[in-house]
Design a protein around this motif. Structure first.
Motif, short mmCIF file in Angstrom:
data_model
loop_
_atom_site.label_atom_id
_atom_site.label_comp_id
_atom_site.label_asym_id
_atom_site.label_seq_id
_atom_site.Cartn_x
_atom_site.Cartn_y
_atom_site.Cartn_z
N THR A 176 -27.39 121.51 52.88
CA THR A 176 -28.14 121.01 54.03
C THR A 176 -27.27 120.09 54.88
O THR A 176 -26.48 119.30 54.37
N PHE A 177 -27.40 120.21 56.18
CA PHE A 177 -26.80 119.26 57.12
C PHE A 177 -27.85 118.89 58.15
O PHE A 177 -28.93 119.51 58.22
N LEU A 178 -27.58 117.87 58.96
CA LEU A 178 -28.48 117.44 60.03
C LEU A 178 -27.84 117.79 61.37
O LEU A 178 -26.64 117.63 61.54
N PHE A 179 -28.68 118.25 62.32
CA PHE A 179 -28.13 118.61 63.63
C PHE A 179 -29.18 118.31 64.71
O PHE A 179 -30.37 118.14 64.43
N THR A 180 -28.70 118.28 65.96
CA THR A 180 -29.59 118.08 67.10
C THR A 180 -30.00 119.44 67.63
O THR A 180 -29.15 120.25 67.97
N GLU A 181 -31.29 119.66 67.72
CA GLU A 181 -31.82 120.92 68.26
C GLU A 181 -31.87 120.81 69.78
O GLU A 181 -32.73 120.11 70.35
N ALA A 182 -30.90 121.48 70.45
CA ALA A 182 -30.79 121.37 71.90
C ALA A 182 -31.59 122.44 72.64
O ALA A 182 -31.54 122.50 73.87
N SER A 183 -32.32 123.29 71.90
CA SER A 183 -33.16 124.29 72.57
C SER A 183 -34.35 123.65 73.26
O SER A 183 -34.99 124.28 74.11
N SER A 184 -34.67 122.42 72.89
CA SER A 184 -35.73 121.68 73.56
C SER A 184 -35.12 120.42 74.18
O SER A 184 -34.02 120.00 73.83
N GLY A 185 -35.85 119.81 75.11
CA GLY A 185 -35.34 118.62 75.78
C GLY A 185 -34.65 118.96 77.09
O GLY A 185 -34.47 120.12 77.46
N THR A 186 -34.23 117.93 77.80
CA THR A 186 -33.61 118.07 79.11
C THR A 186 -32.23 117.42 79.11
O THR A 186 -31.86 116.69 78.20
N THR A 187 -31.46 117.71 80.14
CA THR A 187 -30.12 117.14 80.27
C THR A 187 -30.18 115.61 80.20
O THR A 187 -30.97 114.98 80.90
N GLY A 188 -29.34 115.04 79.34
CA GLY A 188 -29.29 113.58 79.19
C GLY A 188 -30.30 113.01 78.22
O GLY A 188 -30.30 111.79 77.98
N ALA A 189 -31.16 113.86 77.64
CA ALA A 189 -32.13 113.36 76.65
C ALA A 189 -31.39 112.78 75.44
O ALA A 189 -30.30 113.22 75.09
N ILE A 190 -31.99 111.78 74.81
CA ILE A 190 -31.35 111.06 73.71
C ILE A 190 -32.15 111.27 72.43
O ILE A 190 -33.38 111.19 72.42
N ALA A 191 -31.42 111.55 71.35
CA ALA A 191 -32.02 111.64 70.02
C ALA A 191 -31.27 110.70 69.09
O ALA A 191 -30.04 110.72 69.05
N TYR A 192 -32.01 109.89 68.34
CA TYR A 192 -31.42 108.92 67.44
C TYR A 192 -31.60 109.36 65.99
O TYR A 192 -32.66 109.87 65.61
N LEU A 193 -30.56 109.15 65.19
CA LEU A 193 -30.63 109.29 63.74
C LEU A 193 -30.21 107.94 63.16
O LEU A 193 -29.05 107.54 63.30
N THR A 194 -31.16 107.24 62.53
CA THR A 194 -30.95 105.84 62.17
C THR A 194 -31.10 105.65 60.67
O THR A 194 -32.05 106.15 60.06
N SER A 195 -30.19 104.88 60.09
CA SER A 195 -30.28 104.54 58.68
C SER A 195 -31.16 103.32 58.49
O SER A 195 -31.41 102.56 59.43
N THR A 196 -31.63 103.14 57.29
CA THR A 196 -32.23 101.86 56.94
C THR A 196 -31.12 100.82 56.85
O THR A 196 -29.95 101.13 57.07
N CYS A 197 -31.46 99.59 56.52
CA CYS A 197 -30.44 98.55 56.42
C CYS A 197 -29.56 98.79 55.20
O CYS A 197 -30.01 99.27 54.16
N VAL A 198 -28.30 98.43 55.36
CA VAL A 198 -27.29 98.63 54.32
C VAL A 198 -26.63 97.29 54.05
O VAL A 198 -26.13 96.64 54.97
N ASP A 199 -26.61 96.86 52.80
CA ASP A 199 -26.05 95.57 52.41
C ASP A 199 -24.57 95.73 52.10
O ASP A 199 -24.19 96.41 51.15
#
Length: 359
Positions: A176-199
């Motif tokens: 498995t990998f993670l990717f941005t699905e660009a088939s939806s959304g518009t030019t310049g749209a932003i998608a975030y992938l965020t971790s929880t806090c890391v010590d």
């Protein structure tokens, strides 16, 4: 309509945000707007937390006119240092002669100090099935969590669009990998992938490493960000298309985190969509680890390169690119090559020194 002579309001609180590593002396900042005709030169501001109220007079310099905004910070800081705690603020601004109270308050503003996971940390994403979006697990979250926008999702095998994305994950091709699905959304749209806090408290030379794949004619940009004390800053970026086909080898990126030793941080991948669906960017095999003190590698032979026999001269330059995989900057390095059983070795002085994780 007839605007009043004296009227101002609070627009937002800009800091702090929900986040990691919030401290015992956190600065509170916000923005106000002058919606009266009289220039705004000062105003009173207050916040209440746990029944305790802080009042201050904010000087506006230079003065702002009708429709203009002003960013301000309280001189008094506050303690938000308890992980797992949600802090609830009430903010009020006031100005002599301002009779419109409807825009003077921002109540129930909440800031959560997230708890942290321990390090070192490694994630292959293989524990996630394909087709997941939004919350991937207890560590990683995608935003927006909808398929109608440009978004992050998990995948096994090739992505759904032709001529973009990898044909499999980094390590085995079947995980498995993670990717941005660009088939939806518009030019310049932003998608975030965020971790929880890391010590990072137990780490001495911390860094992050991940593998990425960016194949697609209309590929957007990927920014790697860190949150420290509630504020996001950009660590690095990968601009545009970097791969030529779905079968191109995944590329590695290492980023030094030594500026954050002893802190609790979060990592965020900010993906910006390109102009079409040919923009599926992917990441895999993320880890946070301690860099060795000294480690370098040859990552490219620049010259000589293959060409016709008549194009070779009596003397040919030999050039390489190196990468510093260690925690300490490199100011000199020995390099050698063997040709016809003869060894050539030279000492190179690097000016300026080659910084950690750079090439």
């Amino acid at each position: 309509f007839d605007a009043p002579n004296i009227d101002m309001g609070i627009l937002n609180i800009s800091a702090p945000e929900n986040g990691c590593g919030l401290g015992s002396s956190t600065t509170i900042s916000g923005t106000v707007k002058n919606v009266g005709f009289s220039p705004l030169t000062s105003f009173d501001a207050s916040y209440t937390l746990f029944g305790n109220t802080v009042n201050e007079t904010i000087q506006v310099s230079p003065a702002i006119g009708f429709g203009e905004t002003y960013d301000f910070s309280f001189n008094a800081t506050t303690d938000l240092s308890s992980p797992g705690m949600t802090y609830i603020f009430d903010f009020i601004v006031s100005l002599n002669g301002d009779t419109n109270s409807t825009n003077d308050s921002l109540l129930n503003y909440q800031v959560t100090h997230y708890s942290s996971i321990a390090t070192p940390y490694a994630e292959s994403f293989d524990n996630i099935v394909g087709g997941v979006y939004g919350m991937f697990d207890l560590v990683w979250t995608g935003d927006p969590a909808t398929t109608s926008s440009f978004y992050w999702r998990s995948n096994v095998g090739g992505t759904s669009s032709s001529s973009t994305g990898p044909n499999g994950d980094h390590l085995t091709g079947t995980g498995t990998f993670l990717f941005t699905e660009a088939s939806s959304g518009t030019t310049g749209a932003i998608a975030y992938l965020t971790s929880t806090c890391v010590d990072l408290g137990n780490m001495t030379t911390p860094a992050i490493e991940f593998w990425y794949h960016k194949y697609g004619a209309d590929m957007g940009n990927l920014y790697i960000e860190v949150q420290d004390a509630g504020l996001w800053t950009t660590l690095d970026s990968i601009i545009g298309q970097t791969h030529t086909s779905a079968t191109s080898a995944w590329a590695q990126r290492t980023i030094d985190l030594q500026n954050f030793i002893g802190k609790s941080i979060a990592i965020r991948f900010k993906a910006v969509r390109g102009t079409s669906f040919y923009g599926d960017m992917a990441i895999d095999d993320f880890k946070i680890f301690d860099l060795p003190d000294t480690e370098s590698e040859v990552n490219e032979i620049v010259s000589p390169f293959s060409k016709c026999e008549l194009d070779f001269g009596i003397t040919e330059d030999v050039s390489i690119k190196i990468k510093n995989n260690g925690a300490v900057s490199i100011d000199s390095i020995y390099a050698s090559y063997i040709y016809n059983n003869d060894t050539v070795s030279e000492l190179f002085i690097l000016t300026p020194p080659l910084a950690s994780t750079k090439d």
